[in-house]
Scaffold this active site. Structure first.
Site, short mmCIF file in Angstrom:
data_model
loop_
_atom_site.label_atom_id
_atom_site.label_comp_id
_atom_site.label_asym_id
_atom_site.label_seq_id
_atom_site.Cartn_x
_atom_site.Cartn_y
_atom_site.Cartn_z
CE LYS A 106 51.91 29.75 58.53
NZ LYS A 106 50.75 29.77 57.98
CB THR A 144 52.77 25.99 56.87
OG1 THR A 144 51.53 25.82 57.62
CG2 THR A 144 52.25 26.72 54.99
#
Length: 334
Positions: free
Chosen positions: A194, A251
């Site tokens: 991610k 994120t």
């Protein structure tokens, strides 16, 4: 009363130390930091002015620069070091921890050189079966918001159900909730990849490409993460939960994201060395991009976004060209 040794004095280690003082269980807490200036500041002022200013470290958290002192009589070792330094630290712990100590890794990255997951590094360096003494902590959690006491839900993954339940009970509090699963591989791959996708999302923002582009990239990035995790033995449902889509959304879109910030600056035309040299904070996606791509190649998994991020980071690829190539790939079904 269990002793928890937190190994890593950056923003996430400091935030976890603060959060654990609010948990429902009573325990002894020691925070170890590698950098002498961090140790001195935390000891004297009780505020991590270098990595997480504005939050007082509670008095019950002992601060030390001595690894042996931090680990003495520790029941739980909570590793919050950068992935690039994980192996040397766990190797140093080999003779300093008790035979019953358990390890919780909160490092979201892959080892750059070996491409190993951090639970694999721990198992190798300490010489025991990872399923019995290792858990992984991951999920959507900005350090600043955890320190501020904002409600946060994360994942604790372990192949040992009792270990997971014990740590869940030890760590959870009114504003820090842990869910458990037994998919260590899927949880670690999600936590590492991610960050790479977040760099790509930041590049789009830096190029002023708009929210359509970011939404498409994050969605296709989730598909890449899922393909790799499943190919390596993880479960698809893990990637659709907190450790996967939850952490990816945070994120890739959150203003506090270090990895997204690196991407934004790359999109604006700044050089990577200049960006990294302007901060002491680690953006794990920079080191994990090459490792992720190598794992994908070994597993015969297609990861076009990761390929382009890697090219930007290591080969100086122009960011706008990287995005254009993604858009001009062969048309296909979703």
């Amino acid at each position: 009363m269990k002793k928890i040794a937190i190994i890593g004095g950056g923003s996430w280690g400091t935030a976890l130390a603060i959060a654990l003082t609010r948990s429902s269980s009573a325990h002894r807490l020691t925070l170890w930091a590698h950098s002498l200036d961090v140790v001195e500041i935390l000891s004297a002022r009780r505020v991590n002015e270098i990595y997480l200013s504005g939050f007082e470290l509670p008095a019950e958290v002992e601060v030390t620069g001595g690894l042996g002192k931090a680990l003495a009589e520790a029941d739980i070792v909570l590793g919050v070091m950068p992935s690039a330094h994980a192996r040397e630290l766990y190797r140093a712990m080999r003779t300093l921890v008790g035979p019953a100590a358990i390890f919780v890794s909160a490092t979201k990255g892959l080892e750059p050189d070996s491409h190993a997951r951090i639970s694999e590094v721990i198992s190798h360096e300490l010489g025991f079966d990872s399923s019995s003494r290792i858990a992984v902590l991951s999920g959507p959690s900005f350090a600043l918001e955890v320190a501020a006491g904002q409600p946060t839900a994360v994942v604790l993954a372990s192949a040992d159900a009792k270990l997971a339940a014990d740590v869940q009970e030890e760590f959870s509090g009114p504003r820090f909730r842990l869910y458990t699963n037994d998919d260590v591989t899927g949880t670690e791959i999600a936590g590492a990849v991610k960050n790479v996708i977040a760099i790509a999302a930041g590049i789009c923002t830096g190029l002023d490409l708009g929210t359509n582009t970011v939404a498409a990239l994050v969605t296709r990035g989730l598909a890449e993460m899922t393909r790799l995790a499943v190919a390596l033995g993880g479960r698809r449902e893990t990637l659709s939960g907190l450790a996967g889509v939850g952490d990816l959304i945070l994120t890739a879109t959150g203003e506090l994201s270090r990895n997204r910030s690196v991407g934004v600056e790359l999109g604006k035309g700044r050089e990577l060395n200049e960006i990294l040299g302007s901060t002491r904070r680690v953006a794990e996606g920079v080191g994990s991009a090459a490792a992720t791509l190598e794992l994908a190649r070994r597993a015969h998994v297609e990861m076009p976004i990761t390929e382009q991020v890697h090219a930007v980071l290591t080969a100086g690829r122009v960011t706008r060209d990287a995005i254009r190539e993604l858009m001009e790939r062969r048309l296909k079904q979703e």
